[in-house]
Write an enzyme that holds these catalytic residues in place. Structure first.
Site, PDB file in Angstrom:
ATOM      1  N   ASN A   1       0.829  -1.210   0.000  1.00  0.00           N
ATOM      2  CA  ASN A   1       0.000   0.000   0.000  1.00  0.00           C
ATOM      3  C   ASN A   1       0.858   1.254   0.000  1.00  0.00           C
ATOM      4  O   ASN A   1       1.913   1.306   0.630  1.00  0.00           O
ATOM      5  CB  ASN A   1      -1.026   0.003   1.138  1.00  0.00           C
ATOM      6  CG  ASN A   1      -0.445  -0.168   2.525  1.00  0.00           C
ATOM      7  OD1 ASN A   1       0.536  -0.857   2.714  1.00  0.00           O
ATOM      8  ND2 ASN A   1      -1.062   0.463   3.498  1.00  0.00           N
TER       9      ASN A   1
ATOM     10  N   GLU B   1       0.454   5.313   0.507  1.00  0.00           N
ATOM     11  CA  GLU B   1      -0.466   6.345   0.998  1.00  0.00           C
ATOM     12  C   GLU B   1      -0.041   7.733   0.528  1.00  0.00           C
ATOM     13  O   GLU B   1       1.039   7.919  -0.047  1.00  0.00           O
ATOM     14  CB  GLU B   1      -0.563   6.257   2.526  1.00  0.00           C
ATOM     15  CG  GLU B   1      -1.135   4.903   2.939  1.00  0.00           C
ATOM     16  CD  GLU B   1      -1.406   4.757   4.424  1.00  0.00           C
ATOM     17  OE1 GLU B   1      -0.952   5.605   5.214  1.00  0.00           O
ATOM     18  OE2 GLU B   1      -2.085   3.773   4.776  1.00  0.00           O
TER      19      GLU B   1
ATOM     20  N   CYS C   1      -4.200   0.624  -2.394  1.00  0.00           N
ATOM     21  CA  CYS C   1      -4.036  -0.605  -1.611  1.00  0.00           C
ATOM     22  C   CYS C   1      -2.946  -1.487  -2.217  1.00  0.00           C
ATOM     23  O   CYS C   1      -2.635  -1.402  -3.413  1.00  0.00           O
ATOM     24  CB  CYS C   1      -5.329  -1.405  -1.624  1.00  0.00           C
ATOM     25  SG  CYS C   1      -6.694  -0.653  -0.733  1.00  0.00           S
TER      26      CYS C   1
ATOM     27  N   GLU D   1      -3.147  -4.668  -2.863  1.00  0.00           N
ATOM     28  CA  GLU D   1      -3.663  -5.600  -3.870  1.00  0.00           C
ATOM     29  C   GLU D   1      -3.683  -4.945  -5.252  1.00  0.00           C
ATOM     30  O   GLU D   1      -3.243  -5.525  -6.249  1.00  0.00           O
ATOM     31  CB  GLU D   1      -5.095  -6.041  -3.511  1.00  0.00           C
ATOM     32  CG  GLU D   1      -5.196  -6.869  -2.241  1.00  0.00           C
ATOM     33  CD  GLU D   1      -5.401  -6.043  -0.977  1.00  0.00           C
ATOM     34  OE1 GLU D   1      -4.899  -4.893  -0.923  1.00  0.00           O
ATOM     35  OE2 GLU D   1      -6.053  -6.544  -0.059  1.00  0.00           O
TER      36      GLU D   1
ATOM     37  N   CYS E   1     -10.447  -4.857   0.313  1.00  0.00           N
ATOM     38  CA  CYS E   1     -11.546  -3.886   0.389  1.00  0.00           C
ATOM     39  C   CYS E   1     -12.459  -4.039  -0.830  1.00  0.00           C
ATOM     40  O   CYS E   1     -12.123  -4.740  -1.796  1.00  0.00           O
ATOM     41  CB  CYS E   1     -10.989  -2.461   0.477  1.00  0.00           C
ATOM     42  SG  CYS E   1     -10.400  -1.804  -1.097  1.00  0.00           S
TER      43      CYS E   1
ATOM     44  N   CYS F   1     -10.896  -3.192  -4.264  1.00  0.00           N
ATOM     45  CA  CYS F   1      -9.949  -4.221  -4.728  1.00  0.00           C
ATOM     46  C   CYS F   1     -10.690  -5.468  -5.200  1.00  0.00           C
ATOM     47  O   CYS F   1     -10.309  -6.096  -6.184  1.00  0.00           O
ATOM     48  CB  CYS F   1      -8.961  -4.575  -3.626  1.00  0.00           C
ATOM     49  SG  CYS F   1      -7.725  -3.286  -3.351  1.00  0.00           S
TER      50      CYS F   1
HETATM   51  N1  THU Z   1      -5.178  -1.492   2.713  1.00  0.00           N
HETATM   52  C1  THU Z   1      -4.644  -2.322   1.778  1.00  0.00           C
HETATM   53  O1  THU Z   1      -3.600  -2.044   1.179  1.00  0.00           O
HETATM   54  N2  THU Z   1      -5.294  -3.496   1.522  1.00  0.00           N
HETATM   55  C2  THU Z   1      -6.395  -3.936   2.187  1.00  0.00           C
HETATM   56  O2  THU Z   1      -6.871  -5.027   1.901  1.00  0.00           O
HETATM   57  C3  THU Z   1      -6.995  -3.097   3.229  1.00  0.00           C
HETATM   58  C4  THU Z   1      -6.418  -1.739   3.403  1.00  0.00           C
HETATM   59  C5  THU Z   1      -4.451  -0.266   3.035  1.00  0.00           C
HETATM   60  C6  THU Z   1      -5.070   1.012   2.557  1.00  0.00           C
HETATM   61  C7  THU Z   1      -4.470   2.004   3.536  1.00  0.00           C
HETATM   62  O3  THU Z   1      -3.192   2.381   3.064  1.00  0.00           O
HETATM   63  C8  THU Z   1      -4.291   1.206   4.805  1.00  0.00           C
HETATM   64  O4  THU Z   1      -4.323  -0.165   4.431  1.00  0.00           O
HETATM   65  C9  THU Z   1      -5.343   1.472   5.855  1.00  0.00           C
HETATM   66  O5  THU Z   1      -6.615   1.305   5.339  1.00  0.00           O
END
Ligand code: THU
Length: 159
Positions: free
Chosen positions: A61, A63, A72, A74, A111, A114
């Site tokens: 991920n 940000e 994310c 994925e 999520c 994804c």
């Molecule tokens: N996140 C993911 O990368 N994958 C998931 O399946 C759930 C959430 C990340 C998004 C964000 O950077 C952090 O986790 C908190 O939500």
């Protein structure tokens, strides 16, 4: 009126029970958590996917101060794979996550956004994607993203 009963089945494996190729993929997802840029959530997610030709592509991920601009793990892995190997279906996707206390006991699941992206890949190649979700308590195996997205929407629904 009649009721429609929709059921899914998930396999819950002890990590050691997984075949070697799956353990290797889960390990890559765990390693990928260290590539996360998660300064805002401190939640580090790694994804590793295997293509049909056995190439492994990872994602983590990423940000951003402007929250919606992040991505994310994925989708980072999936879009990287699709950009580099557009001819190759994805066969398996592994996901692992850590917070500041370490890897989570329970697996996290992708999520909604994804899930929809994974569905598009299944639809594009007409081939299911097995999903392995790592937790210290064990690994969930989901056989197709359709199990995570009942009543899903794909291109064919528009015709
Ligand atoms: N996140 C993911 O990368 N994958 C998931 O399946 C759930 C959430 C990340 C998004 C964000 O950077 C952090 O986790 C908190 O939500």
């Amino acid at each position: 009126m009649k009721k429609i009963d929709i059921r899914i089945q998930i396999q819950h494996y002890a990590f050691e029970e997984l075949p070697e190729t799956d353990r290797a993929l889960v390990n890559k997802a765990m390693e990928a958590t260290y590539n996360a840029y998660a300064d805002y959530s401190n939640f580090y997610v790694g994804a590793a996917l295997r293509l049909k030709d056995n190439t492994i592509v990872i994602g983590a991920n990423q940000e951003n101060a402007a929250f919606p601009s992040g991505l994310c793990a994925e989708r980072s892995a999936i879009f990287a794979a699709q950009s580099q190997y557009p001819q190759q279906p994805i066969t398996t996707l592994a996901v692992a996550a850590r917070n500041t206390n370490g890897f989570l006991e329970q697996p996290i699941t992708p999520c909604g956004a994804c899930r929809q992206v994974i569905l598009e890949i299944e639809d594009r190649y007409q081939s299911p994607i097995r999903i392995l979700l790592y937790g210290k308590n064990g690994v969930y195996q989901i056989n197709t993203v359709k199990d995570l997205l009942p009543l899903s929407f794909v291109d064919a629904n528009m015709r």
